[in-house]
Design a protein around this motif. Structure first.
Motif, PDB file in Angstrom:
ATOM      1  N   VAL A   1      11.499  43.392  56.314  1.00 44.27           N
ATOM      2  CA  VAL A   1      12.320  42.392  55.627  1.00 44.27           C
ATOM      3  C   VAL A   1      13.087  41.614  56.682  1.00 44.27           C
ATOM      4  O   VAL A   1      13.824  42.198  57.492  1.00 44.27           O
ATOM      5  N   ARG A   2      12.887  40.287  56.687  1.00 51.96           N
ATOM      6  CA  ARG A   2      13.600  39.445  57.664  1.00 51.96           C
ATOM      7  C   ARG A   2      14.993  39.147  57.123  1.00 51.96           C
ATOM      8  O   ARG A   2      15.145  38.501  56.097  1.00 51.96           O
ATOM      9  N   HIS A   3      16.005  39.646  57.812  1.00 48.00           N
ATOM     10  CA  HIS A   3      17.419  39.588  57.424  1.00 48.00           C
ATOM     11  C   HIS A   3      17.677  40.534  56.246  1.00 48.00           C
ATOM     12  O   HIS A   3      16.747  41.008  55.594  1.00 48.00           O
ATOM     13  N   GLU A   4      18.950  40.804  55.987  1.00 49.79           N
ATOM     14  CA  GLU A   4      19.301  41.622  54.827  1.00 49.79           C
ATOM     15  C   GLU A   4      18.760  40.922  53.583  1.00 49.79           C
ATOM     16  O   GLU A   4      18.981  39.725  53.398  1.00 49.79           O
ATOM     17  N   ILE A   5      18.072  41.659  52.725  1.00 48.71           N
ATOM     18  CA  ILE A   5      17.468  41.051  51.531  1.00 48.71           C
ATOM     19  C   ILE A   5      18.544  40.392  50.671  1.00 48.71           C
ATOM     20  O   ILE A   5      18.370  39.303  50.130  1.00 48.71           O
ATOM     21  N   VAL A   6      19.689  41.070  50.535  1.00 47.86           N
ATOM     22  CA  VAL A   6      20.909  40.506  49.936  1.00 47.86           C
ATOM     23  C   VAL A   6      22.074  41.058  50.751  1.00 47.86           C
ATOM     24  O   VAL A   6      21.924  42.046  51.458  1.00 47.86           O
ATOM     25  N   HIS A   7      23.225  40.432  50.648  1.00 47.76           N
ATOM     26  CA  HIS A   7      24.368  40.858  51.444  1.00 47.76           C
ATOM     27  C   HIS A   7      25.117  42.014  50.776  1.00 47.76           C
ATOM     28  O   HIS A   7      26.154  41.820  50.152  1.00 47.76           O
ATOM     29  N   ASN A   8      24.568  43.220  50.921  1.00 50.20           N
ATOM     30  CA  ASN A   8      25.269  44.406  50.444  1.00 50.20           C
ATOM     31  C   ASN A   8      24.707  45.632  51.155  1.00 50.20           C
ATOM     32  O   ASN A   8      23.518  45.933  51.046  1.00 50.20           O
TER      33      ASN A   8
END
Length: 316
Positions: free
Chosen positions: A40-47
């Motif tokens: 997954v490129r970057h956090e999939i969502v910010h949590n």
């Protein structure tokens, strides 16, 4: 010992939005379909809680595409990516799934449409935020000018003041954005706005719920991550709406109980990427210390659902 009475005003809507729900599902379904690891490129969502849970299931989070092996699937986060990222994945013949929120994709399409019509774009957003980077990266360098606050508008140097359009990040403060739009329209009367507001339904609804409960609260706690734009905006909206103490907490352990000493009412809400389990954890922490009565503050009903990409719904 008798517990002091406390009213918890519980905002609704709160927590997960349809775009976040879809993005998490995409990662889970990809692991189920192709096995671990899925990149997954970057956090999939910010949590952090959500990311850690997906990591345990077999997701590997990276910052850049170059860190992904060619033979494993890669997923792009809900915030969206610049056009160069899928292009690079295709050049490497990688299997990728785009989890960009459909409401962010709508802004990308809008920006491209204005560009095709010969307009230069002004984006209202936060510099460096993945969504802003992704939206600006839909068009060639120099075609999107960024403003964050009304004061930035005076410094804009467009190539033609009569050939402009604006788009916005989807997770901004509704009131703050209105001020920037007013400044843009005052300086550039011909500027073209979106057909429908870019700030997403979930961001707007969560801010409205906070505004509704703020006058009745001694304190407001927003459950969310420090890198979550929509969560930070909820804190600001709460403070602006008349609550003297508004704080962001990632989970119950982060609550500063000394600052809440002597309070009688607390508002609780959550950013769009915070799961309900963390909200329940915060409520339970209050129940441990107070004689709690819960007052739901319902300002809207949400029944939005976004389908996952077709590749995940096909067998094999």
């Amino acid at each position: 010992m008798t517990k002091a009475p406390l009213t918890l005003h519980l905002a609704a809507p709160r927590g997960f939005c349809a775009g976040v729900d879809r993005a998490i599902k995409i990662v889970e379904m990809a692991i189920e379909k192709w096995g671990a690891p899925v990149y997954v490129r970057h956090e999939i969502v910010h949590n952090k809680f959500v990311v850690d849970a997906l990591r345990e299931k077999g997701a590997v989070f990276v910052e850049e595409l170059e860190e992904c092996p060619q033979d494993r699937p890669v997923i792009f986060s809900a915030h969206g990516v610049p056009k160069s990222v899928p292009q690079a994945a295709e050049a490497r013949e990688m299997l990728y799934v785009d989890a960009t929120c459909p409401l962010v994709s709508k802004v990308h399409i809008e920006a491209a449409r204005h560009h095709d019509a010969g307009l230069q774009i002004v984006m209202i957003g936060h510099a460096g935020h993945p969504e802003t980077v992704g939206t600006m990266g839909q068009l060639p360098e120099g075609e999107v000018l960024l403003v964050e606050v009304p004061e930035d508008v005076a410094d804009l140097q467009p190539r033609d003041t009569d050939r402009l359009a604006f788009v916005t990040q989807t997770t901004l403060s509704v009131d703050d954005t209105a001020e920037v739009v007013a400044a843009l329209m005052a300086r550039f009367p011909a500027i073209v706005g979106p057909h429908k507001e870019d700030i997403c339904y979930a961001t707007t609804n969560r801010q409205e719920a906070v505004k509704a409960m703020a006058p009745d609260c001694d304190a407001i706690l927003v459950v969310g991550a420090p890198n979550s734009s929509n969560s930070k905006r909820l804190v600001e909206v709460g403070a602006r709406a008349g609550c003297s103490y508004a704080q962001l907490v990632q989970r119950a352990d982060d609550i500063d109980w000394r600052s809440l000493d002597g309070i009688r009412s607390v508002g609780i809400t959550a950013g769009a990427s915070a799961p309900e389990v963390l909200i329940e954890e915060v409520i339970d922490a209050f129940r441990d210390r107070y004689d709690v009565s819960v007052n739901p503050v319902v300002t809207a009903e949400e029944n939005v659902e976004f389908k996952v990409p077709r590749v995940l719904r096909l067998p094999g």
